[in-house]
Write a protein that holds these residues in place. Structure first.
Motif, PDB file in Angstrom:
ATOM      1  N   VAL A  17      -4.260   6.814   0.270  1.00 50.13           N
ATOM      2  CA  VAL A  17      -3.766   5.677  -0.506  1.00 50.13           C
ATOM      3  C   VAL A  17      -3.696   6.061  -1.981  1.00 50.13           C
TER       4      VAL A  17
ATOM      5  N   VAL B 193       0.859  -1.177   0.000  1.00 51.32           N
ATOM      6  CA  VAL B 193       0.000   0.000   0.000  1.00 51.32           C
ATOM      7  C   VAL B 193       0.896   1.227   0.000  1.00 51.32           C
TER       8      VAL B 193
ATOM      9  N   ARG C   7       1.236   5.306   0.019  1.00 48.48           N
ATOM     10  CA  ARG C   7       0.461   6.477   0.443  1.00 48.48           C
ATOM     11  C   ARG C   7       1.191   7.766   0.099  1.00 48.48           C
TER      12      ARG C   7
ATOM     13  N   ASP D 197      -1.209  11.214   3.395  1.00 48.26           N
ATOM     14  CA  ASP D 197      -1.405   9.805   3.775  1.00 48.26           C
ATOM     15  C   ASP D 197      -2.513   9.100   3.006  1.00 48.26           C
TER      16      ASP D 197
END
Lengths: 88, 199
Positions: A60, A51, A53, A58
């Motif tokens: 995604v 994932v 970011r 922050d």
């Protein structure tokens, strides 16, 4: 926890997807509009998937998983991904 | 004579029988996360169940603490192949939380602080199979493991036991969660090794 990796972690998993070096690509965050190189992204994982970011907000930007017979890629958090063109 | 006899592994035979296929035993407690660890003071925590008709049921931390809690010892199985046996938790059963919720929904979509989601059939949250857990091994649940409270659904792979749980939507149709959208199994039974879609 802080991010497990930076975006250079994505080079290997995404090498099967992109024909160019993706870590130098520029990702525009669909949330805050910040432009970051993929190498700058905050990456969590590696399991169950990676994932990535936005280092600004922050959100995604990218998710990638590898299942038994497929690579799954989600770029929905990006407004755009600018990739270096061959010969450009 | 075999080179490796069963005797060398004898002390693990009981554990082996408790390991689903493809899993290995670990004694530490790995932390997997999809993002920064949310830091939620209990006084700011709440838990909301929203039915398919939009009716909301909400519990504050104080409300949760007044409900009957259970101590449960369960085995955990992570889809990344580690299993941890005999983990001790304290929490409130979803049977208690959903007791007065009127619904005809078949599915649940669990929401966490930080944006994580996971889906599962509603029936897998009932009949003593799931808890909102707030203590681990006798201590308050730490934030890295999902504190102040996480979902605990130990009969499914651990990605279904959402950390930092904040609510559940009850749905008439299944709605894939964070990992289920990216190829992971919609149900996730470790004993049938349901890791990925189609398993």
């Amino acid at each position: 926890m802080t991010a497990t990796y930076d975006g250079n972690m994505l080079a290997g998993p995404l090498s099967d997807v992109f024909a160019v070096e993706v870590t130098t690509a520029t990702a525009c965050c669909g949330g805050c509009g910040r432009n970051s190189t993929v190498a700058e992204l905050a990456v969590y994982g590696p399991g169950p998937g990676l994932v990535a970011r936005c280092p600004g907000c922050d959100d995604v930007l990218l998710r990638v998983t590898r299942t038994a017979d497929s690579i799954w890629l989600d770029l929905a958090g990006m407004a755009s991904l600018r990739l270096p063109a061959a010969g450009g | 004579m075999p080179i490796i006899t069963r005797g060398f592994r004898g002390h693990r035979s009981g554990d082996d029988e408790r390991l689903p296929p493809g899993q290995y035993l670990t004694h530490d407690f790995p932390v997997l996360s999809t993002g920064p660890t949310p830091l939620i003071p209990p006084e700011e925590w709440s838990f909301t169940v929203t039915t398919e008709t939009g009716v909301r049921h909400e519990w504050s931390w104080t409300d949760l603490m007044t409900l009957p809690a259970e101590e449960v010892t369960v085995d955990l199985h992570c889809v990344t192949r580690w299993s941890k046996l005999d983990t001790a938790w304290r929490g409130v059963s979803l049977d208690v939380l959903l007791e007065d919720v009127e619904t005809v929904a078949d599915y649940a979509l669990v929401h966490s602080h930080g944006g994580y989601t996971t889906n599962l059939p509603l029936e897998d949250l009932l009949d003593g199979q799931a808890w909102v857990a707030f203590e681990y091994d006798g201590d308050a649940l730490t934030s890295e493991h999902g504190g102040p409270a996480r979902l605990l659904v130990p009969h499914l792979y651990l990605w279904k036991s959402a950390k930092w749980v904040r609510g559940i939507d009850l749905l008439l149709e299944d709605d894939p969660g964070f990992w289920e959208q990216l190829g992971y199994h919609e149900y996730g039974d470790p004993w049938r090794e349901q890791r990925y879609q189609g398993d």
